[in-house]
Design a protein around this motif. Structure first.
Motif, PDB file in Angstrom:
ATOM      1  N   ASP A  90       0.804  -1.220   0.000  1.00 57.11           N
ATOM      2  CA  ASP A  90       0.000   0.000   0.000  1.00 57.11           C
ATOM      3  C   ASP A  90       0.837   1.270   0.000  1.00 57.11           C
ATOM      4  N   PHE A  91       2.155   1.162   0.173  1.00 59.72           N
ATOM      5  CA  PHE A  91       2.980   2.368   0.198  1.00 59.72           C
ATOM      6  C   PHE A  91       3.580   2.674  -1.171  1.00 59.72           C
ATOM      7  N   LEU A  92       3.211   1.907  -2.202  1.00 57.02           N
ATOM      8  CA  LEU A  92       3.652   2.183  -3.566  1.00 57.02           C
ATOM      9  C   LEU A  92       2.458   2.568  -4.419  1.00 57.02           C
ATOM     10  N   ARG A  93       2.736   3.154  -5.540  1.00 56.62           N
ATOM     11  CA  ARG A  93       1.680   3.609  -6.432  1.00 56.62           C
ATOM     12  C   ARG A  93       1.910   3.104  -7.842  1.00 56.62           C
ATOM     13  N   GLY A  94       0.835   3.082  -8.631  1.00 58.75           N
ATOM     14  CA  GLY A  94       0.915   2.782 -10.048  1.00 58.75           C
ATOM     15  C   GLY A  94       1.476   1.408 -10.346  1.00 58.75           C
ATOM     16  N   LYS A  95       2.275   1.345 -11.407  1.00 59.80           N
ATOM     17  CA  LYS A  95       2.829   0.064 -11.828  1.00 59.80           C
ATOM     18  C   LYS A  95       3.837  -0.487 -10.824  1.00 59.80           C
ATOM     19  N   CYS A 100       6.144  -4.691  -8.001  1.00 62.96           N
ATOM     20  CA  CYS A 100       7.170  -4.791  -6.965  1.00 62.96           C
ATOM     21  C   CYS A 100       7.287  -6.241  -6.482  1.00 62.96           C
ATOM     22  N   GLN A 101       8.518  -6.672  -6.249  1.00 66.09           N
ATOM     23  CA  GLN A 101       8.791  -8.039  -5.825  1.00 66.09           C
ATOM     24  C   GLN A 101       8.945  -8.058  -4.299  1.00 66.09           C
ATOM     25  N   HIS A 102       7.976  -8.684  -3.641  1.00 70.44           N
ATOM     26  CA  HIS A 102       7.967  -8.743  -2.170  1.00 70.44           C
ATOM     27  C   HIS A 102       8.536 -10.095  -1.724  1.00 70.44           C
ATOM     28  N   CYS A 141       8.849 -11.424 -11.715  1.00 69.60           N
ATOM     29  CA  CYS A 141      10.019 -10.771 -12.284  1.00 69.60           C
ATOM     30  C   CYS A 141       9.634  -9.348 -12.626  1.00 69.60           C
ATOM     31  N   PRO A 142       9.805  -8.412 -11.696  1.00 70.28           N
ATOM     32  CA  PRO A 142       9.274  -7.076 -11.900  1.00 70.28           C
ATOM     33  C   PRO A 142      10.070  -6.298 -12.936  1.00 70.28           C
ATOM     34  N   VAL A 143       9.380  -5.413 -13.594  1.00 74.86           N
ATOM     35  CA  VAL A 143      10.010  -4.440 -14.474  1.00 74.86           C
ATOM     36  C   VAL A 143       9.543  -3.078 -13.988  1.00 74.86           C
ATOM     37  N   ILE A 144      10.221  -2.531 -12.970  1.00 73.19           N
ATOM     38  CA  ILE A 144       9.790  -1.303 -12.317  1.00 73.19           C
ATOM     39  C   ILE A 144      10.202  -0.124 -13.187  1.00 73.19           C
ATOM     40  N   VAL A 254      13.108  -3.015  -5.689  1.00 70.22           N
ATOM     41  CA  VAL A 254      12.646  -1.872  -6.468  1.00 70.22           C
ATOM     42  C   VAL A 254      13.492  -1.625  -7.710  1.00 70.22           C
ATOM     43  N   SER A 255      14.436  -2.492  -7.999  1.00 74.33           N
ATOM     44  CA  SER A 255      15.209  -2.310  -9.228  1.00 74.33           C
ATOM     45  C   SER A 255      14.376  -2.741 -10.430  1.00 74.33           C
ATOM     46  N   HIS A 256      14.790  -2.300 -11.598  1.00 75.00           N
ATOM     47  CA  HIS A 256      13.988  -2.560 -12.796  1.00 75.00           C
ATOM     48  C   HIS A 256      13.978  -4.044 -13.165  1.00 75.00           C
ATOM     49  N   THR A 257      15.067  -4.724 -12.976  1.00 76.43           N
ATOM     50  CA  THR A 257      15.147  -6.160 -13.292  1.00 76.43           C
ATOM     51  C   THR A 257      15.739  -6.885 -12.093  1.00 76.43           C
ATOM     52  N   SER A 258      14.963  -7.010 -11.052  1.00 75.92           N
ATOM     53  CA  SER A 258      15.470  -7.583  -9.803  1.00 75.92           C
ATOM     54  C   SER A 258      15.593  -9.101  -9.907  1.00 75.92           C
TER      55      SER A 258
END
Length: 597
Positions: A90-95, A100-102, A141-144, A254-258
């Motif tokens: 809940d502390f992030l927004r949008g995409k 995000c990878q938790h 596999c997030p793409v932030i 939070v990296s683009h390709t974590s």
């Protein structure tokens, strides 16, 4: 966080963080750092703070953004589970909120629950996140595409903002001396006779003989020897008074390709395997490097340049034309021993590529070339093939972040990986070559069969270990983006599918699991047996999950054996609780029993 030839990090590094780690860590610590990634960290005392997670072979460190102090969060020895949580923070927004990878890490702490003594200690006002049932997440596999700077952070003071370049000290890092935490730049001093801390040894109690009050007799104190005995008795008595409980650390990559989750899983697997094997004195002596020696007898560490020079010499001897089988065997023994002790040599092995190709070719010719003509295995073939496979398996250890390894195995659509897989599998049914008169064959048949059976069993154990390493490589590729999803677990099993001895090879591995966990075997497993059982269970689980034909074969031929002979209660008795690999193995056994129903 793979390194170039000079030992520095690759171009994707954070230059400021790399410089900080180089300046403030010992060389042995810096060289074993696997990855660093920025994350939002939540623990029992850290509430949504943007930090760097530094991952080494044996523990996880946290440092501020920008870095000022490096603090050990936990050791992999204490880890109970590492999992992905399918939720929407809940502390992030949008995409960023959706991609995000938790990562949730559950570990055990022994320290009593006192306020202000543990950086990751409980803070009841900090509100830990809860696990959410998988519903809205389809990819891990997030793409932030956005930064966290400026996002509101929920805290007890209301609306705050997370700034990435805040000049003041982070709230997550109080004075490390006041917290009693490990601070790498200034390790605690030890008396000269005290051996250095080893991640595979149990933590030292304040009442242990390493305490100065017990090691140095003073007026009114007991002698050192009596004090040491007394300290052991007191330590044994106070074990029950320690409060062992589970704690959680939540990381939001939070990296683009974590790939932090992949690095955590592979590091944890490597640690529990290595720490379990190090309980065996023979293996411990084989792997003892100069840095593991006592301080008084410690040899200077071998530089990267010196290691590269020695590896080049050994490679040239291996690759020379007309080398005899005896010389080849001795050189491979030397290479395997050196690889056990030196991670840098393993990285050089993958960067050169020539030695790996040579070993695969040697395995093809030794195990299958002559055997295909005569239809039998000889002792020399089995001995050389086992050594080749063991050497290859060692080279996979702790080299997950080496880009040259993936590049070499995936080149030309995985040609070398395919050759390695197909050369690895053999017929587990023993066929021996007996020559001479019928009387001679009758007299020596029993001894030859026993010898060859032992050699073949040793090869099959080594083949399972190497296949396990390849499957780990496939698991990492399976969780990445489609562009990198080439050497996946499914692809590995599809390559092996046409092999005529695949089902019998997998059947042998399943049969060994049944035998080890049945009541007919010895009551306790050795460290090597525990590790081999873990690797076999991972192999069987991959067959059940990723290949329908192998899954059907296992259910058709081994369902009843697993149902009647493999019990979790029996497995708990056979796996010693002090083996770090015991609990992960029990979880694998439970999964296999569930899938075989």
């Amino acid at each position: 966080m793979a390194r170039t030839g000079s030992g520095s990090l690759l171009a994707r590094r954070d230059i400021k963080l790399d410089s900080f780690l180089k300046r403030n860590t010992e060389r042995t610590v810096y060289e074993r750092i696997r990855a660093c990634e920025p994350c939002v960290v939540i623990s029992e005392s850290i509430n949504k703070v943007y930090m760097h997670v530094v991952l080494s072979d044996d523990r996880v460190y946290l440092t501020e953004y920008p870095p000022r102090t490096l603090t050990a969060a936990f050791s992999f020895r204490r880890v109970r589970d590492i999992e992905l949580v399918n939720d929407l923070p809940d502390f992030l927004r949008g995409k960023d909120r959706e991609l995000c990878q938790h990562i949730r890490i559950t570990y055990v702490t022994e320290k009593p629950a006192r306020r202000g003594r543990d950086w990751l200690r409980r803070n009841h006002r900090a509100g830990l996140p809860r696990a959410v049932q998988p519903s809205r997440r389809t990819s891990h596999c997030p793409v932030i595409t956005h930064t966290l700077e400026g996002y509101p952070v929920h805290s007890e003071r209301g609306a705050e903002e997370l700034h990435l370049s805040e000049p003041t000290r982070s709230a997550s890092c109080p004075n490390p001396e006041a917290l009693g935490l490990l601070r790498i730049p200034h390790p605690p001093t030890r008396p000269p006779s005290t051996p250095p801390y080893s991640p595979t040894s149990p933590p030292t109690s304040p009442l242990s003989p390493s305490n100065h009050r017990l090691n140095t007799p003073e007026p009114g104190q007991v002698p050192t020897r009596i004090g040491s005995v007394l300290s052991r008795l007191l330590r044994r008595a106070c074990v029950n008074s320690r409060e062992e409980r589970e704690a959680e650390l939540h990381l939001y990559a939070v990296s683009h390709t974590s790939r932090l989750y992949l690095h955590l899983q592979s590091s944890w697997n490597s640690f529990i395997i290595r720490s379990t094997l190090l309980l065996d004195p023979v293996y411990r002596g084989r792997c003892r490097a100069s840095s593991d020696s006592p301080p008084g007898k410690r040899l200077p560490a071998i530089s990267w340049e010196r290691t590269a020079h020695l590896f080049a010499q050994l490679s040239s001897e291996l690759l020379q034309e007309g080398i005899s089988v005896e010389s080849l065997y001795l050189l491979l023994q030397e290479l395997r021993t050196a690889a056990h002790r030196n991670v840098a040599l393993r990285r050089l092995f993958w960067r050169s590529g020539e030695v790996c190709v040579f070993l695969v070719q040697t395995l093809e010719e030794s195990l299958h070339g002559c055997q295909s003509l005569s239809g039998v295995y000889t002792a020399d073939q089995l001995l050389l093939s086992t050594l080749v496979v063991q050497t290859l398996a060692v080279m996979f250890r702790e080299t997950e972040v080496e880009p040259a390894r993936l590049n070499l195995l995936s080149a030309k659509k995985g040609a070398l990986a395919s050759r390695m897989l197909l050369a690895l599998i053999c017929d587990p049914e023993l066929q021996t070559q007996n020559q001479g008169s019928p009387i001679d064959r009758e007299v020596s048949c029993a001894l030859l069969c026993l010898c060859d059976q032992a050699l073949l069993a040793e090869y099959l154990d080594a083949a399972c270990s190497l296949l396990f390493e390849l499957l780990l490589l496939g698991h990492n590729a399976s969780r990445c983006s489609p562009a990198d999803n080439f050497l996946s677990v499914g692809w590995i099993l599809r390559v092996l599918q046409p092999h005529p001895h695949l089902t019998s090879f997998i059947g042998h591995q399943a049969q060994q699991v049944v035998l080890v966990l049945s009541d007919l075997q010895e009551p306790f497993l050795s460290p090597a047996q525990s590790v081999l059982l873990f690797q076999r269970c991972r192999l069987l689980l991959a067959c059940l999950q990723y290949n329908n034909q192998l899954a059907q074969h296992l259910r058709a031929h081994f369902r009843e054996e697993f149902r009647y002979f493999v019990k979790l209660s029996c497995a708990e008795e056979k796996l010693p609780p002090h083996h770090p690999i015991s609990q992960p193995t029990l979880r694998l056994v439970g999964q296999i029993l569930t899938l075989l129903r």
